[in-house]
Write a protein that holds these residues in place. Structure first.
Motif, PDB file in Angstrom:
ATOM      1  N   GLY A  75       0.784  -1.223   0.000  1.00  0.00           N
ATOM      2  CA  GLY A  75       0.000   0.000   0.000  1.00  0.00           C
ATOM      3  C   GLY A  75       0.815   1.271   0.000  1.00  0.00           C
ATOM      4  N   VAL A  76       2.131   1.161   0.061  1.00  0.00           N
ATOM      5  CA  VAL A  76       2.953   2.369  -0.005  1.00  0.00           C
ATOM      6  C   VAL A  76       3.421   2.522  -1.437  1.00  0.00           C
ATOM      7  CG1 VAL A  76       5.000   3.530   0.876  1.00  0.00           C
ATOM      8  CG2 VAL A  76       3.738   1.960   2.336  1.00  0.00           C
ATOM      9  N   PRO A  77       2.997   3.572  -2.132  1.00  0.00           N
ATOM     10  CA  PRO A  77       3.464   3.703  -3.519  1.00  0.00           C
ATOM     11  C   PRO A  77       4.953   4.032  -3.559  1.00  0.00           C
ATOM     12  CG  PRO A  77       2.066   5.551  -2.920  1.00  0.00           C
ATOM     13  CD  PRO A  77       2.151   4.686  -1.716  1.00  0.00           C
ATOM     14  N   ALA A  78       5.727   3.210  -4.222  1.00  0.00           N
ATOM     15  CA  ALA A  78       7.175   3.437  -4.318  1.00  0.00           C
ATOM     16  C   ALA A  78       7.599   3.251  -5.763  1.00  0.00           C
ATOM     17  CB  ALA A  78       7.921   2.480  -3.403  1.00  0.00           C
ATOM     18  N   PRO A  79       7.210   4.191  -6.641  1.00  0.00           N
ATOM     19  CA  PRO A  79       7.528   3.981  -8.050  1.00  0.00           C
ATOM     20  C   PRO A  79       9.029   3.938  -8.255  1.00  0.00           C
ATOM     21  CG  PRO A  79       6.796   6.216  -7.694  1.00  0.00           C
ATOM     22  CD  PRO A  79       6.588   5.489  -6.410  1.00  0.00           C
ATOM     23  N   MET A  80       9.478   2.998  -9.097  1.00  0.00           N
ATOM     24  CA  MET A  80      10.871   3.013  -9.518  1.00  0.00           C
ATOM     25  C   MET A  80      11.870   2.440  -8.511  1.00  0.00           C
ATOM     26  SD  MET A  80      11.045   4.669 -12.412  1.00  0.00           S
ATOM     27  CE  MET A  80      11.216   6.374 -12.676  1.00  0.00           C
ATOM     28  N   PHE A  81      11.529   2.402  -7.221  1.00  0.00           N
ATOM     29  CA  PHE A  81      12.541   2.009  -6.238  1.00  0.00           C
ATOM     30  C   PHE A  81      13.015   0.583  -6.460  1.00  0.00           C
ATOM     31  CE2 PHE A  81      10.772   5.656  -4.081  1.00  0.00           C
ATOM     32  CZ  PHE A  81      11.913   6.255  -3.584  1.00  0.00           C
ATOM     33  N   VAL A 317      20.561  -1.910 -18.890  1.00  0.00           N
ATOM     34  CA  VAL A 317      20.637  -0.454 -18.838  1.00  0.00           C
ATOM     35  C   VAL A 317      19.659   0.158 -19.838  1.00  0.00           C
ATOM     36  CG1 VAL A 317      22.162   1.473 -19.410  1.00  0.00           C
ATOM     37  CG2 VAL A 317      22.967  -0.325 -17.926  1.00  0.00           C
ATOM     38  N   PHE A 318      19.573  -0.436 -21.029  1.00  0.00           N
ATOM     39  CA  PHE A 318      18.658   0.090 -22.044  1.00  0.00           C
ATOM     40  C   PHE A 318      17.209  -0.264 -21.734  1.00  0.00           C
ATOM     41  CE2 PHE A 318      22.655   0.465 -24.212  1.00  0.00           C
ATOM     42  CZ  PHE A 318      22.500   1.634 -24.926  1.00  0.00           C
ATOM     43  N   VAL A 319      16.968  -1.493 -21.280  1.00  0.00           N
ATOM     44  CA  VAL A 319      15.595  -1.887 -20.933  1.00  0.00           C
ATOM     45  C   VAL A 319      15.079  -0.978 -19.816  1.00  0.00           C
ATOM     46  CG1 VAL A 319      14.178  -3.733 -19.963  1.00  0.00           C
ATOM     47  CG2 VAL A 319      15.910  -4.269 -21.662  1.00  0.00           C
ATOM     48  N   PHE A 320      15.904  -0.724 -18.836  1.00  0.00           N
ATOM     49  CA  PHE A 320      15.552   0.155 -17.714  1.00  0.00           C
ATOM     50  C   PHE A 320      15.134   1.533 -18.238  1.00  0.00           C
ATOM     51  CE2 PHE A 320      17.399   3.161 -14.455  1.00  0.00           C
ATOM     52  CZ  PHE A 320      16.389   3.009 -13.531  1.00  0.00           C
ATOM     53  N   THR A 321      15.942   2.102 -19.119  1.00  0.00           N
ATOM     54  CA  THR A 321      15.626   3.426 -19.648  1.00  0.00           C
ATOM     55  C   THR A 321      14.319   3.413 -20.420  1.00  0.00           C
ATOM     56  OG1 THR A 321      17.949   3.955 -19.818  1.00  0.00           O
ATOM     57  CG2 THR A 321      16.448   5.280 -21.131  1.00  0.00           C
ATOM     58  N   PHE A 322      14.169   2.464 -21.357  1.00  0.00           N
ATOM     59  CA  PHE A 322      13.042   2.568 -22.276  1.00  0.00           C
ATOM     60  C   PHE A 322      11.753   2.004 -21.702  1.00  0.00           C
ATOM     61  CE2 PHE A 322      16.694   3.022 -25.145  1.00  0.00           C
ATOM     62  CZ  PHE A 322      16.396   4.297 -25.556  1.00  0.00           C
ATOM     63  N   PHE A 323      11.823   1.138 -20.691  1.00  0.00           N
ATOM     64  CA  PHE A 323      10.585   0.650 -20.085  1.00  0.00           C
ATOM     65  C   PHE A 323      10.166   1.460 -18.866  1.00  0.00           C
ATOM     66  CE2 PHE A 323      10.013  -3.078 -22.609  1.00  0.00           C
ATOM     67  CZ  PHE A 323       8.643  -3.206 -22.535  1.00  0.00           C
ATOM     68  N   TYR A 324      11.129   1.946 -18.109  1.00  0.00           N
ATOM     69  CA  TYR A 324      10.774   2.526 -16.819  1.00  0.00           C
ATOM     70  C   TYR A 324      10.950   4.049 -16.773  1.00  0.00           C
ATOM     71  CZ  TYR A 324      10.804  -2.251 -15.070  1.00  0.00           C
ATOM     72  OH  TYR A 324      10.551  -3.574 -14.864  1.00  0.00           O
ATOM     73  N   LEU A 325      11.885   4.582 -17.542  1.00  0.00           N
ATOM     74  CA  LEU A 325      12.177   6.007 -17.401  1.00  0.00           C
ATOM     75  C   LEU A 325      11.509   6.875 -18.468  1.00  0.00           C
ATOM     76  CD1 LEU A 325      15.983   5.946 -16.520  1.00  0.00           C
ATOM     77  CD2 LEU A 325      14.097   6.354 -14.968  1.00  0.00           C
ATOM     78  N   VAL A 326      11.768   6.532 -19.738  1.00  0.00           N
ATOM     79  CA  VAL A 326      11.321   7.410 -20.823  1.00  0.00           C
ATOM     80  C   VAL A 326       9.804   7.415 -20.929  1.00  0.00           C
ATOM     81  CG1 VAL A 326      11.276   7.638 -23.321  1.00  0.00           C
ATOM     82  CG2 VAL A 326      13.433   7.261 -22.149  1.00  0.00           C
TER      83      VAL A 326
END
Lengths: 326, 147
Positions: A75-81, A317-326
């Motif tokens: 129940g604690v929103p922690a996006p990206m962590f 590194v690329f999957v992280f960028t294009f799925f989670y960041l961009v």
């Protein structure tokens, strides 16, 4: 032609096979070639993801709202962590791998074994985390309603925070009869069962005046469009087709099904690489322990498997960028 | 194979390390800092970085050329541009220092890196342009079938 060829070395030295124009051994060079081809495979996947995302650029799920969970923090929103944690684990296992390669150059058997062991542990933690991430994504969060056109309607209260369908749906005696194995010759499985059906969710929605519907489409500020109460009621009555909970290859409560498809395919393919990397690392680890490379007087196998392991990190590194960041 | 020299400097020689282990830990710290910056930006998403720096030019041929050359600043959110640049920086240090590309012969380096970069840029360009075209068709929907 003969005059243009440099004749400083005898021909046998150059073409006889003993010489290394790139100063890399056969095995290492082939590992590099494999990495190039595998990099192009992953680029193909990520470019296809970009293609589909550009096709539906105004209706694509926002990753921050999809991956908000952290183990034991209910129940604690922690996006990206959590995904940041996974990234650190993988980078750190790359560090222990490169330390193992370096210890191998110095012929320090026990150090290589220790660093290889740490790399294997890091890889195992990463694969486990990815399994958890998948399980959370498949299970879903708030639930949603899919329209006849295949679009997703999500529910908000008037303050703008998300509301789970379970918290307002009105349970009714189900009128639907489930298709079962006993009355079908070719039983292929029934429809996936959701905890509430559309009738129950619609009844609950109409009974609660503070509920609104949010569509997939993003407004000019990049936020999903929220409908007025009247428009929401009209929408769910006219277009609602079924309830969606979680994500699979056909439906996705977070938004476009293609997002889920690419998520499963790309992170799955990457996870498979990590898994193979862990397996190969285990084999090499045991070879180090039993002294194979001491007898061979070269730890080049550690270097080759290290190249593969770093490549897996590079892809992440690329999957992280294009799925989670961009 | 044979032991060749390891270069112990990063950032074009501005940061030198004494041993190879020190360089590995130095690169690890650098990559960690980049990842932390990415995650912090990804969570905060500063409003000022969510709209492109400059708007597209209108007019004739020169405006079109300017739009093409400045496309990362005209058509992309600065935040996404920052993420992509940081990703490439990370990829560079993983390849150069962890995979020891820095110590390989120039020919091997170019064979691997240029091939991949050229083919990836080409594929990404084609697919993203096509994806954007299909988006426009869906949005304006004046072509139903033949596009």
């Amino acid at each position: 032609m003969e005059t243009t060829v440099a004749t400083t070395t005898p021909e046998g030295d150059v073409w006889g096979g003993g010489n290394q124009p790139l100063r890399a051994s056969y095995g290492k060079m082939m590992m590099w070639f494999f990495i190039v081809s595998d990099a192009l495979t992953f680029s193909g996947f990520l470019a296809a993801y970009g293609f589909s995302r550009f096709k539906f650029v105004n209706a694509w799920p926002i990753a921050d709202e999809v991956f908000t969970h952290f183990p034991f923090l209910h129940g604690v929103p922690a996006p990206m962590f959590y995904v940041a944690f996974m990234t650190f684990v993988l980078i750190f296992s790359s560090v222990t791998m490169v330390l193992a390669v370096d210890a191998g150059h110095k012929m320090q058997q026990s150090k290589v074994a220790m660093y290889m062991f740490l790399t294997i542990i890091g890889g195992a933690i990463f694969v486990g985390s990815q399994a958890w991430e998948w399980a959370t994504f498949i299970k879903g969060d708030y639930g949603a309603v899919e329209t006849r056109g295949g679009k997703i309607l999500q529910f908000l209260d008037t303050e703008g925070s998300r509301v789970a369908i379970g918290s307002f749906a009105q349970p009714m005696q189900s009128t639907a009869i489930e298709h079962q194995e006993s009355n079908g010759v070719w039983f292929m499985g029934g429809n996936e069962q959701t905890s509430y059906n559309l009738e129950e969710v619609t009844a609950g929605f109409l009974a609660n005046d503070n509920l609104l519907i949010r569509t997939q489409y993003l407004d000019e500020n990049g936020h999903p469009t929220v409908l007025s109460r009247e428009a929401s009621i009209a929408k769910i009555k006219k277009d609602g087709k079924l309830v969606v909970e979680g994500a699979n290859l056909k439906r996705n409560e977070y938004g476009h099904p293609l997002f889920a498809d690419f998520f499963f395919f790309i992170t799955g393919f990457h996870g498979f690489h990590v898994f193979s990397g862990v397996m190969i690392n285990i084999i090499i680890f045991f070879n180090v322990v039993i002294g194979t490379y001491e007898r061979r007087k070269s730890y080049e196998m550690v270097e080759k498997v290290g190249l593969y392991w770093h490549f897996v990190d590079l892809v992440w590194v690329f999957v992280f960028t294009f799925f989670y960041l961009v | 194979m044979g032991h060749h020299e390891h270069s112990l400097a990063i950032f074009r020689g501005r940061l030198k390390f004494k041993t190879i282990e020190q360089k590995i830990w130095g690169v690890f710290i650098f990559l960690s800092i980049i990842t932390i910056v990415e995650v912090v930006f990804g969570i905060i998403k500063p409003e000022s970085l969510m709209v492109p720096f400059i708007s597209s030019f209108e007019g004739g041929f020169m405006a079109t050329m300017a739009n093409i050359f400045l496309s990362p600043f005209i058509f992309m959110k600065p935040l996404n541009l920052i993420f992509i640049v940081l990703t490439i920086v990370k990829a560079y240090y993983i390849t150069w220092d962890f995979m020891h590309m820095r110590d390989e012969k120039k020919a091997l380096r170019r064979m691997v890196v240029w091939t991949a970069i050229f083919l990836i840029c080409y594929l990404v360009l084609i697919l993203l342009v096509e994806g954007d075209y299909i988006f426009e068709v869906y949005k304006n929907n004046y072509i139903k079938f033949d596009f």
